[in-house]
Design an enzyme around this catalytic site. Structure first.
Site, PDB file in Angstrom:
ATOM      1  N   ARG A 167       0.851  -1.196   0.000  1.00  0.00           N
ATOM      2  CA  ARG A 167       0.000   0.000   0.000  1.00  0.00           C
ATOM      3  C   ARG A 167       0.885   1.243   0.000  1.00  0.00           C
ATOM      4  NH1 ARG A 167      -1.419   1.766   4.638  1.00  0.00           N
ATOM      5  NH2 ARG A 167      -2.195  -0.191   5.493  1.00  0.00           N
TER       6      ARG A 167
ATOM      7  N   TYR B  29     -16.441  16.365 -15.982  1.00  0.00           N
ATOM      8  CA  TYR B  29     -16.836  14.962 -15.987  1.00  0.00           C
ATOM      9  C   TYR B  29     -17.933  14.744 -14.926  1.00  0.00           C
ATOM     10  CZ  TYR B  29     -16.423   9.944 -15.092  1.00  0.00           C
ATOM     11  OH  TYR B  29     -16.683   8.621 -14.892  1.00  0.00           O
TER      12      TYR B  29
ATOM     13  N   ASP C  94      -7.630  18.559 -14.710  1.00  0.00           N
ATOM     14  CA  ASP C  94      -7.940  17.215 -15.192  1.00  0.00           C
ATOM     15  C   ASP C  94      -7.553  17.187 -16.671  1.00  0.00           C
ATOM     16  OD1 ASP C  94      -9.110  14.927 -16.235  1.00  0.00           O
ATOM     17  OD2 ASP C  94     -10.883  15.043 -14.950  1.00  0.00           O
TER      18      ASP C  94
ATOM     19  N   LYS D 279      -8.451   6.040 -19.444  1.00  0.00           N
ATOM     20  CA  LYS D 279      -8.777   6.500 -20.789  1.00  0.00           C
ATOM     21  C   LYS D 279      -7.556   6.387 -21.703  1.00  0.00           C
ATOM     22  CE  LYS D 279     -12.580   7.270 -18.588  1.00  0.00           C
ATOM     23  NZ  LYS D 279     -12.957   8.537 -17.998  1.00  0.00           N
TER      24      LYS D 279
HETATM   25  C1  LIG Z   1     -13.396   9.009 -16.755  1.00  0.00           C
HETATM   26  C2  LIG Z   1     -13.023  10.335 -16.290  1.00  0.00           C
HETATM   27  C3  LIG Z   1     -12.758  10.580 -14.935  1.00  0.00           C
HETATM   28  C4  LIG Z   1     -12.927   9.526 -13.863  1.00  0.00           C
HETATM   29  O1  LIG Z   1     -12.011   8.512 -13.975  1.00  0.00           O
HETATM   30  P1  LIG Z   1     -12.256   7.013 -13.478  1.00  0.00           P
HETATM   31  O2  LIG Z   1     -11.009   6.321 -13.854  1.00  0.00           O
HETATM   32  O3  LIG Z   1     -13.473   6.507 -14.192  1.00  0.00           O
HETATM   33  O4  LIG Z   1     -12.488   7.076 -12.002  1.00  0.00           O
HETATM   34  C5  LIG Z   1     -12.352  11.865 -14.574  1.00  0.00           C
HETATM   35  N1  LIG Z   1     -12.235  12.851 -15.485  1.00  0.00           N
HETATM   36  C6  LIG Z   1     -12.503  12.651 -16.784  1.00  0.00           C
HETATM   37  C7  LIG Z   1     -12.353  13.782 -17.740  1.00  0.00           C
HETATM   38  C8  LIG Z   1     -12.893  11.393 -17.242  1.00  0.00           C
HETATM   39  O5  LIG Z   1     -13.171  11.218 -18.547  1.00  0.00           O
END
Ligand SMILES: *Cc1c(COP(=O)(O)O)cnc(C)c1O
Length: 389
Positions: free
Chosen positions: A58, A110, A181, A206
């Site tokens: 961890r 998001y 982000d 992604k």
């Molecule tokens: C998918 C996504 C998230 C969240 O990510 P997870 O891996 O699903 O928790 C955050 N920001 C954006 C822009 C995303 O497309």
């Protein structure tokens, strides 16, 4: 530009080279070229308290360490923290705040980020959120307790873009932490730390992993000892860490990130240009084509525009569903950034159960495409046929 530590493969290496090599060295015992999956929860001490830098997975794990070093270099940062999901990473940076602190956030984010803010952090941690269009003058919203500005650019799903340098400059004057982000852009197309942003967040689920087979997230920061200490403590104490297997898969995905993004950028542009010629749809939105509202900012801070495109379908939700079902190459699915092309309707899928007022600006007839790395002509033909019938 943020301060950063020296790269182990040289500071002048190009992105493609970093994607293949950053953080990865032949393993010291066997010489294995690929970072092994260190599936061990605990590590031996030669005598109590005497160990090789690893105690418990961890806290620290060699596969995760390789991934974190790679992510830090790709974003031109100093230190990265890997998490079990994108939202777990977001939660971790919000945990550096105190009850009563105020966050100014972009008004298109998001959906899961809105949910984390409004349903969890506002309630359990008493963090105050103000959502606003960061492209307008937001200085009047800054209060004594404003401690963070939350940016997503391009945004999901409206593909709005905001000027990273401008926001970093405003925030720096008031000592407010900026978080971006960067999931939609990826470090191939945009590196927010270079524009003075403090923290980069990704859903590595992604484009970074890119093969739709892992859920993961990360935070990347520049040289900032106190923030690094806080995030190490949070990552270890809250424990939303990724498994060594997921770290391995993500590292494997990163090796082709540059190649994949080049193709996503090319295909995105080709499909967006085609969509502009289709009669049944309007408002084709892609930061790489004429008519995008913040195209000048996009050109200033991005190297390419990725594979995300949205448009408005001239029809009812059931007609939209019918159109989507006719597609043979595009898969109807949530998520994005994988090698395969996906299509989704926020109103019918990702945003279907939401009553939040923030979502009201997403039009019901909006369709979102995640363009993969297939042949662009095949993708265009698939769309053409579905529009026709
Ligand atoms: C998918 C996504 C998230 C969240 O990510 P997870 O891996 O699903 O928790 C955050 N920001 C954006 C822009 C995303 O497309």
């Amino acid at each position: 530009m943020v301060k950063r530590k020296k790269s182990n493969i040289g500071d002048k290496t190009h992105f493609e080279t970093k994607a293949v090599h950053a953080g990865v060295k032949p393993e010291s015992v066997t010489g294995a070229v690929m970072t092994p999956i260190f599936a061990s929860s605990t590590f031996a001490h030669s005598s109590p308290g005497n160990h090789k830098g690893y105690e418990y997975s961890r806290t620290q794990n060699p596969t995760r360490k390789a991934l974190e070093e790679s992510l830090a270099e790709l974003e031109n940062g100093s230190k990265a923290f890997a998490f079990a999901s994108g939202v777990a990473a977001q939660s971790a940076i919000l945990e550096t705040l105190k009850p009563g602190d105020h966050v100014i956030a972009f008004d298109d984010l998001y959906g899961g980020t809105f949910r984390l803010f409004n349903e969890i952090k506002a309630k359990s941690a008493n963090i105050e959120f103000t959502f606003t269009d960061l492209n307008k003058n937001f200085s009047k919203l800054i209060k004594k307790n404003t401690k963070m500005i939350w940016i997503e650019t391009p945004t999901n799903p409206l593909l709005k873009i905001t000027d990273l340098k401008r926001i970093a400059r405003i925030a720096k004057k008031k000592k407010i932490l900026t978080v971006c982000d960067n999931t939609f852009a990826t470090p191939y197309n945009q590196r927010p730390l270079d524009f003075g942003i403090d923290v980069v967040n990704h859903s590595t689920t992604k484009y970074i992993n890119g093969h739709s087979d892992v859920i993961g997230g990360c935070l990347v920061i520049g040289k900032n000892k106190s923030l690094e200490k806080k995030l190490s403590l949070i990552q270890n104490s809250v424990g939303a860490v990724p498994s060594p297997f997921d770290c391995f898969l993500t590292l494997r995905g990163i090796k082709t990130l540059a190649l994949r993004m080049k193709k996503h950028n090319e295909n995105g542009l080709k499909v967006a240009r085609f969509l502009k010629t289709v009669k049944k749809i309007s408002n084709v939105t892609y930061p790489g084509i004429q008519g995008h509202k913040q195209r000048d900012i996009a050109q200033k801070q991005m190297n390419g525009y990725g594979g995300m495109i949205t448009f408005l379908y001239d029809g009812t939700l059931s007609e939209i569903a019918k159109f989507m079902k006719k597609l043979k190459i595009f898969t109807i699915a949530e998520s994005l950034g994988g090698v395969e092309s996906l299509i989704e309707s926020p109103a019918l899928m990702t945003h279907a159960y939401s009553n939040d007022k923030e979502f009201n600006q997403v039009p019901k007839n909006l369709v979102r495409l995640s363009i993969g790395i297939e042949n662009a002509e095949d993708l265009i033909n698939d769309l053409k046929k579905a529009f026709k019938r």
